[in-house]
Design a protein around this motif. Structure first.
Motif, PDB file in Angstrom:
ATOM      1  N   ARG A 121       0.820  -1.220   0.000  1.00 34.25           N
ATOM      2  CA  ARG A 121       0.000   0.000   0.000  1.00 34.25           C
ATOM      3  C   ARG A 121       0.850   1.265   0.000  1.00 34.25           C
ATOM      4  O   ARG A 121       0.418   2.304  -0.484  1.00 34.25           O
ATOM      5  N   SER A 122       2.051   1.196   0.541  1.00 37.21           N
ATOM      6  CA  SER A 122       2.898   2.383   0.685  1.00 37.21           C
ATOM      7  C   SER A 122       3.828   2.614  -0.499  1.00 37.21           C
ATOM      8  O   SER A 122       4.255   3.745  -0.727  1.00 37.21           O
ATOM      9  N   ARG A 123       4.177   1.565  -1.245  1.00 35.29           N
ATOM     10  CA  ARG A 123       5.202   1.697  -2.266  1.00 35.29           C
ATOM     11  C   ARG A 123       4.791   2.606  -3.415  1.00 35.29           C
ATOM     12  O   ARG A 123       3.745   2.435  -4.022  1.00 35.29           O
ATOM     13  N   ARG A 124       5.609   3.610  -3.667  1.00 32.67           N
ATOM     14  CA  ARG A 124       5.432   4.521  -4.794  1.00 32.67           C
ATOM     15  C   ARG A 124       6.807   4.843  -5.344  1.00 32.67           C
ATOM     16  O   ARG A 124       7.777   4.932  -4.604  1.00 32.67           O
ATOM     17  N   SER A 125       6.901   5.077  -6.637  1.00 39.78           N
ATOM     18  CA  SER A 125       8.155   5.508  -7.236  1.00 39.78           C
ATOM     19  C   SER A 125       8.434   6.935  -6.796  1.00 39.78           C
ATOM     20  O   SER A 125       7.553   7.795  -6.866  1.00 39.78           O
ATOM     21  N   ALA A 126       9.651   7.163  -6.305  1.00 42.80           N
ATOM     22  CA  ALA A 126      10.009   8.485  -5.830  1.00 42.80           C
ATOM     23  C   ALA A 126      11.524   8.629  -5.811  1.00 42.80           C
ATOM     24  O   ALA A 126      12.250   7.636  -5.769  1.00 42.80           O
ATOM     25  N   VAL A 127      11.973   9.871  -5.841  1.00 43.72           N
ATOM     26  CA  VAL A 127      13.384  10.188  -5.664  1.00 43.72           C
ATOM     27  C   VAL A 127      13.478  11.093  -4.447  1.00 43.72           C
ATOM     28  O   VAL A 127      12.853  12.151  -4.401  1.00 43.72           O
ATOM     29  N   GLY A 128      14.220  10.645  -3.431  1.00 45.67           N
ATOM     30  CA  GLY A 128      14.384  11.411  -2.210  1.00 45.67           C
ATOM     31  C   GLY A 128      15.760  12.041  -2.145  1.00 45.67           C
ATOM     32  O   GLY A 128      16.218  12.656  -3.099  1.00 45.67           O
ATOM     33  N   GLY A 129      16.453  11.833  -1.011  1.00 50.25           N
ATOM     34  CA  GLY A 129      17.758  12.448  -0.804  1.00 50.25           C
ATOM     35  C   GLY A 129      18.900  11.460  -0.976  1.00 50.25           C
ATOM     36  O   GLY A 129      18.712  10.324  -1.407  1.00 50.25           O
ATOM     37  N   PRO A 130      20.101  11.881  -0.621  1.00 48.31           N
ATOM     38  CA  PRO A 130      21.275  11.011  -0.734  1.00 48.31           C
ATOM     39  C   PRO A 130      21.107   9.746   0.097  1.00 48.31           C
ATOM     40  O   PRO A 130      20.353   9.716   1.069  1.00 48.31           O
ATOM     41  N   VAL A 131      21.822   8.697  -0.295  1.00 46.80           N
ATOM     42  CA  VAL A 131      21.758   7.429   0.422  1.00 46.80           C
ATOM     43  C   VAL A 131      23.182   6.896   0.586  1.00 46.80           C
ATOM     44  O   VAL A 131      23.999   7.011  -0.320  1.00 46.80           O
ATOM     45  N   GLU A 132      23.449   6.334   1.743  1.00 42.50           N
ATOM     46  CA  GLU A 132      24.762   5.752   2.012  1.00 42.50           C
ATOM     47  C   GLU A 132      24.879   4.396   1.304  1.00 42.50           C
ATOM     48  O   GLU A 132      23.898   3.664   1.197  1.00 42.50           O
ATOM     49  N   LEU A 133      26.090   4.071   0.879  1.00 40.03           N
ATOM     50  CA  LEU A 133      26.312   2.816   0.171  1.00 40.03           C
ATOM     51  C   LEU A 133      26.005   1.599   1.048  1.00 40.03           C
ATOM     52  O   LEU A 133      25.581   0.560   0.542  1.00 40.03           O
ATOM     53  N   ASP A 134      26.166   1.726   2.373  1.00 40.24           N
ATOM     54  CA  ASP A 134      25.834   0.591   3.243  1.00 40.24           C
ATOM     55  C   ASP A 134      24.336   0.305   3.247  1.00 40.24           C
ATOM     56  O   ASP A 134      23.907  -0.844   3.393  1.00 40.24           O
ATOM     57  N   ARG A 135      23.501   1.323   3.045  1.00 33.70           N
ATOM     58  CA  ARG A 135      22.053   1.101   2.928  1.00 33.70           C
ATOM     59  C   ARG A 135      21.713   0.406   1.608  1.00 33.70           C
ATOM     60  O   ARG A 135      20.822  -0.427   1.530  1.00 33.70           O
ATOM     61  N   VAL A 136      22.450   0.772   0.555  1.00 37.41           N
ATOM     62  CA  VAL A 136      22.263   0.115  -0.737  1.00 37.41           C
ATOM     63  C   VAL A 136      22.684  -1.353  -0.622  1.00 37.41           C
ATOM     64  O   VAL A 136      22.007  -2.250  -1.139  1.00 37.41           O
ATOM     65  N   ALA A 137      23.776  -1.607   0.084  1.00 42.58           N
ATOM     66  CA  ALA A 137      24.230  -2.987   0.303  1.00 42.58           C
ATOM     67  C   ALA A 137      23.170  -3.786   1.058  1.00 42.58           C
ATOM     68  O   ALA A 137      22.924  -4.960   0.744  1.00 42.58           O
ATOM     69  N   GLU A 138      22.528  -3.160   2.037  1.00 41.72           N
ATOM     70  CA  GLU A 138      21.458  -3.827   2.787  1.00 41.72           C
ATOM     71  C   GLU A 138      20.303  -4.194   1.843  1.00 41.72           C
ATOM     72  O   GLU A 138      19.783  -5.317   1.887  1.00 41.72           O
TER      73      GLU A 138
END
Length: 197
Positions: A18-35
């Protein structure tokens, strides 16, 4: 090898849907991308031979014949380089590329389709030799695999409190620049991952 992330706080799947929507927010750390990649892309099991005698793997996203011919290349918004995600080892492999040139080319493509360059771009590159070894007319299966992978990445991003936006391009112009030989490798889309919108 990257650290294996702990599971986040429980969240119901229906809430994620219900919550998922395509969006562009702010910067993200590479460790979050790894997660994110651990949950959506990492290999959960494998066997030395399956379809056409090729090695097969099990991951969260389905793939025709369990071949998983799609590699994920991470391009952070800063000119820190480009990284190939190794799903078996849960590791980033640094690609030997001109970081500034890759960052500029990636940013230009992002501005054209989403109007922003924040976050980390996940570019999907398919090994057509692998897919063609198991199937006739494998191109359609690879595009289906790409769609499954993009959906899984976007749902997992929402579950983890990240924003994700599928990108409206295949991105073939970046394949050679990233050091992947053409025509063996074909670009099959991407996802922009950012901090929560």
């Amino acid at each position: 090898m990257l650290p294996i992330p702990a599971d986040p706080a429980p969240r119901g799947f229906i809430d994620v849907l219900r919550s998922r929507r395509s969006a562009v927010g702010g910067p993200v750390e590479l460790d979050r991308v790894a997660e994110l990649l651990w949950h959506a892309v990492a290999t959960k099991g494998h066997a030395p031979a399956g379809r056409a005698g090729l090695p097969v793997e099990w991951r969260a996203a389905p793939s025709a014949g369990a071949l998983h011919p799609i590699s994920v290349v991470c391009i952070p918004e800063s000119a820190k380089g480009a990284f190939l995600y190794d799903p078996r080892e849960h590791a980033f492999r640094t690609l030997d590329v001109d970081s500034g040139h890759i960052a500029a080319a990636n940013a230009a493509a992002l501005v054209a389709v989403v109007g922003a360059t924040r976050g980390c771009t996940l570019r999907l590159l398919a090994d057509m030799d692998k897919a063609d070894a198991a199937y006739e007319h494998a191109a359609t299966l690879v595009l289906r695999d790409s769609g499954c992978l993009i959906a899984t990445l976007c749902l997992c991003a929402e579950w983890l409190g990240l924003a994700a936006c599928p990108l409206g391009f295949l991105g073939q112009g970046m394949v050679g620049k990233l050091g992947f030989p053409e025509p063996r490798f074909r670009a099959v889309g991407g996802v922009q991952v950012t901090s929560f919108r």
